[in-house]
Design a protein around this motif. Structure first.
Motif, PDB file in Angstrom:
ATOM      1  N   UNK A 186      31.722  26.294  39.713  1.00 47.42           N
ATOM      2  CA  UNK A 186      32.347  26.270  41.045  1.00 47.42           C
ATOM      3  C   UNK A 186      31.917  27.450  41.910  1.00 47.42           C
ATOM      4  N   UNK A 187      31.739  27.180  43.191  1.00 44.98           N
ATOM      5  CA  UNK A 187      31.360  28.225  44.143  1.00 44.98           C
ATOM      6  C   UNK A 187      32.482  28.519  45.134  1.00 44.98           C
ATOM      7  N   UNK A 188      33.202  27.507  45.539  1.00 45.09           N
ATOM      8  CA  UNK A 188      34.306  27.720  46.471  1.00 45.09           C
ATOM      9  C   UNK A 188      35.258  26.535  46.448  1.00 45.09           C
ATOM     10  N   UNK A 189      36.489  26.816  46.798  1.00 45.45           N
ATOM     11  CA  UNK A 189      37.487  25.765  46.983  1.00 45.45           C
ATOM     12  C   UNK A 189      38.354  26.181  48.153  1.00 45.45           C
ATOM     13  N   UNK A 190      38.324  25.402  49.195  1.00 53.06           N
ATOM     14  CA  UNK A 190      39.184  25.653  50.357  1.00 53.06           C
ATOM     15  C   UNK A 190      40.192  24.508  50.413  1.00 53.06           C
ATOM     16  N   UNK A 191      41.441  24.850  50.290  1.00 54.32           N
ATOM     17  CA  UNK A 191      42.439  23.788  50.122  1.00 54.32           C
ATOM     18  C   UNK A 191      43.721  24.173  50.837  1.00 54.32           C
ATOM     19  N   UNK A 192      44.368  23.185  51.443  1.00 55.08           N
ATOM     20  CA  UNK A 192      45.694  23.429  51.994  1.00 55.08           C
ATOM     21  C   UNK A 192      46.475  22.122  52.079  1.00 55.08           C
ATOM     22  N   UNK A 225      27.209  33.981  46.513  1.00 56.94           N
ATOM     23  CA  UNK A 225      27.201  32.544  46.226  1.00 56.94           C
ATOM     24  C   UNK A 225      26.340  31.765  47.204  1.00 56.94           C
ATOM     25  N   UNK A 228      30.789  30.329  55.752  1.00 57.56           N
ATOM     26  CA  UNK A 228      31.850  29.448  56.248  1.00 57.56           C
ATOM     27  C   UNK A 228      32.192  29.863  57.669  1.00 57.56           C
ATOM     28  N   UNK A 242      39.465  34.109  43.384  1.00 57.79           N
ATOM     29  CA  UNK A 242      38.182  34.461  44.010  1.00 57.79           C
ATOM     30  C   UNK A 242      37.546  33.234  44.665  1.00 57.79           C
ATOM     31  N   UNK A 243      37.522  32.129  43.971  1.00 54.83           N
ATOM     32  CA  UNK A 243      36.888  30.920  44.496  1.00 54.83           C
ATOM     33  C   UNK A 243      37.638  30.383  45.717  1.00 54.83           C
ATOM     34  N   UNK A 244      38.939  30.606  45.762  1.00 55.95           N
ATOM     35  CA  UNK A 244      39.744  30.075  46.868  1.00 55.95           C
ATOM     36  C   UNK A 244      39.882  31.051  48.029  1.00 55.95           C
ATOM     37  N   UNK A 245      39.430  32.273  47.845  1.00 54.86           N
ATOM     38  CA  UNK A 245      39.520  33.258  48.919  1.00 54.86           C
ATOM     39  C   UNK A 245      38.325  33.072  49.847  1.00 54.86           C
ATOM     40  N   UNK A 246      38.444  32.146  50.780  1.00 54.79           N
ATOM     41  CA  UNK A 246      37.294  31.767  51.594  1.00 54.79           C
ATOM     42  C   UNK A 246      37.246  32.486  52.939  1.00 54.79           C
ATOM     43  N   UNK A 265      50.007  24.173  44.013  1.00 53.53           N
ATOM     44  CA  UNK A 265      48.672  24.765  44.010  1.00 53.53           C
ATOM     45  C   UNK A 265      48.549  25.751  45.161  1.00 53.53           C
ATOM     46  N   UNK A 266      47.813  26.845  44.956  1.00 51.15           N
ATOM     47  CA  UNK A 266      47.581  27.754  46.078  1.00 51.15           C
ATOM     48  C   UNK A 266      46.678  27.102  47.119  1.00 51.15           C
ATOM     49  N   UNK A 267      46.963  27.357  48.374  1.00 52.98           N
ATOM     50  CA  UNK A 267      46.121  26.835  49.437  1.00 52.98           C
ATOM     51  C   UNK A 267      46.814  26.999  50.767  1.00 52.98           C
ATOM     52  N   UNK A 268      46.167  27.670  51.698  1.00 52.42           N
ATOM     53  CA  UNK A 268      46.837  28.007  52.954  1.00 52.42           C
ATOM     54  C   UNK A 268      46.052  27.527  54.165  1.00 52.42           C
ATOM     55  N   UNK A 269      46.784  27.282  55.231  1.00 52.05           N
ATOM     56  CA  UNK A 269      46.190  26.938  56.524  1.00 52.05           C
ATOM     57  C   UNK A 269      46.800  27.887  57.546  1.00 52.05           C
TER      58      UNK A 269
END
Lengths: 275, 227
Positions: free
Chosen positions: A177-183, A235, A239, B85-89, B202-206
């Protein structure tokens, strides 16, 4: 709000597109597009990256409905190049008590291939429910430019928001995995979170380190757009996140960013994709 | 039942004098002030209620809770840290989170908070040099180590964020000391309401406004804060 894995009661519909490089030109070599998926024939434009095919996705149903369960898989075989976009924005209709639409897009970009996956924004109508997932898997040397954007629309002007949006964009490379952007968001919170902007989204560039800064510079000049760039050199991902006051500004932002990315990639502005 | 010693330790760690490194970050506020988007105590209150607090509740809180539950297992903590780390975009917010995590680990290892040294050693032995522990993972682990209950660990962490942003507003000259206290008192309503709701699965923010703001400053700009 829970992020359920399978929330739709509708019949799952799965579409599949496969692009292959044949002697330096990319061809659509496999297609399965059951209703409501529909595609145009592939186009070619002068000045595009070597061999690139452009394909428009269309919907024959007029949007996403409250029990849709739609899946789309796009595969690029080694060395292929494709620009995949939509004919127009996808309207996500009022769910009217149904469980909500699921849209699951999988992008598989193999060794040395280039995919521009730039669909128009989803329009979240009052009462709509959407579980939107985009997951990309990149092989060594693969390049991906992808957009994911939404705008809200309240056609009756009565202040009724969309019901919910669950959104996920993930990218994996050869090493994991490289990234996960989720909300997950209730519609009533949208305007608070965006500071009043009706549109939001992002463009992700993977394996395209030269594109991030030009995209950010170009989009900064667009009125009604507020944007910021995150770069992750470890990575090879950039974005560009943005909010926009309205659909017109959002549309301009997406086109402007894409043109800047392409300019930095090929040295030439791309041929406009007419819609 | 958390004992008085643990409560005192929580107050110690949440005190602005505690060297967590958080004072160096404004979470995007400096950009919003410079761009004229935050001009007053009312604006700051709206930013806290509409962006900062929800972002912590949706993103940091689930990671903190996971870390709290795995506080005795450095390897499990590192796996949570990797997911974080992967989710800190948002690059600058990610960098700030890591720097605060590193400072917290360093200080707590020095004052022998249970678990701190073990996790610091685990990271040094198994993680790349830049992986110094994200803030919510370190906070969760430390909360357990200090003997806090989960609720107190959450309250302490969220309070640190909210007071940090408010303190930044004072230092940016947008708020007087008394106004800052009024903002903090008002923000407590949203903090209590949020913490009273179940944490997301699950963690995840907007929270695009502050996330974009944190990224907008160029290297040429002279700034008080690192983001």
């Amino acid at each position: 709000m829970k992020s359920g894995a399978a929330i739709s009661r509708g019949r799952p519909v799965r579409a599949r597109l496969t692009f292959r490089d044949v002697a330096g030109r990319t061809h659509l070599m496999g297609q399965l597009t059951p209703h409501p998926f529909h595609i145009t024939r592939p186009f070619r434009h002068p000045g595009d990256p070597q061999g690139m095919a452009t394909l428009y996705l269309q919907s024959s149903s007029g949007g996403l409905y409250g029990d849709d369960d739609l899946g789309l898989s796009i595969s690029l075989e080694p060395g292929a190049a494709a620009h995949v976009t939509t004919q127009a924005s996808s309207v996500v209709h009022d769910a009217r008590g149904r469980p909500g639409a699921v849209q699951d897009v999988q992008l598989d970009v193999r060794d040395g291939a280039l995919l521009e996956y730039l669909p128009d924004p989803a329009i979240l109508m009052s009462g709509s429910r959407l579980d939107n997932r985009v997951s990309a898997r990149l092989e060594q040397g693969a390049r991906l430019l992808m957009a994911d954007a939404q705008l809200i629309h309240d056609p009756d002007g009565d202040g009724r928001a969309f019901d919910y949006l669950r959104n996920s964009v993930s990218i994996a490379g050869p090493g994991g995995p490289l990234m996960l952007d989720r909300f997950a968001l209730s519609g009533g919170a949208w305007l608070t979170r965006t500071g009043g902007a009706r549109c939001a989204g992002m463009i992700v560039a993977a394996g395209l380190p030269e594109t991030g800064a030009p995209m950010a510079t170009a989009i900064a000049a667009e009125p009604g757009v507020y944007a910021g760039l995150s770069e992750f050199p470890d990575r090879d991902i950039s974005i560009l996140r943005f909010i926009a006051t309205d659909g017109v500004a959002l549309g301009r932002a997406l086109v402007t960013a894409w043109r800047a990315a392409r300019q930095s990639l090929t040295g030439a502005a791309p041929h406009a994709r007419r819609k | 039942m958390t004992d008085l010693r643990s409560q005192l330790r929580m107050l110690q760690c949440c005190d602005s004098a505690f060297p967590s490194g958080a004072f160096a970050f404004s979470s995007g506020l400096e950009t919003l002030v410079n761009e004229g988007r935050v001009k007053s105590a009312t604006d700051l209150h709206q930013l806290l209620d509409g962006q900062v607090i929800p972002r912590w509740l949706d993103f940091d809180r689930p990671f903190l809770r996971q870390a709290f539950a795995s506080a005795q297992d450095p390897d499990a903590l590192y796996q949570i840290d990797t997911r974080c780390h992967l989710q800190n975009t948002v690059e600058r917010l990610a960098r700030a989170s890591r720097r605060i995590g590193r400072s917290l680990l360093t200080v707590h290892a020095r004052i022998a908070t249970p678990g701190a040294k073990a996790y610091q050693d685990h990271l040094r032995a198994n993680a790349p040099p830049e992986a110094t522990g994200y803030e919510p993972i370190v906070q969760g682990m430390l909360g357990a180590g200090l003997g806090l209950d989960l609720s107190q660990a959450e309250v302490g962490a969220l309070n640190t964020v909210v007071t940090g942003v408010t303190s930044a507003a004072v230092r940016l000259g947008k708020l007087g000391a008394l106004d800052a206290q009024a903002v903090l008192a008002a923000a407590a309503n949203a903090m209590v309401a949020g913490l009273s709701c179940p944490a997301p699965e699950y963690p995840g923010a907007f929270a695009p406004l502050v996330e974009i703001a944190a990224q907008r400053r160029t290297a040429e700009q002279i700034s008080l804060f690192a983001n």
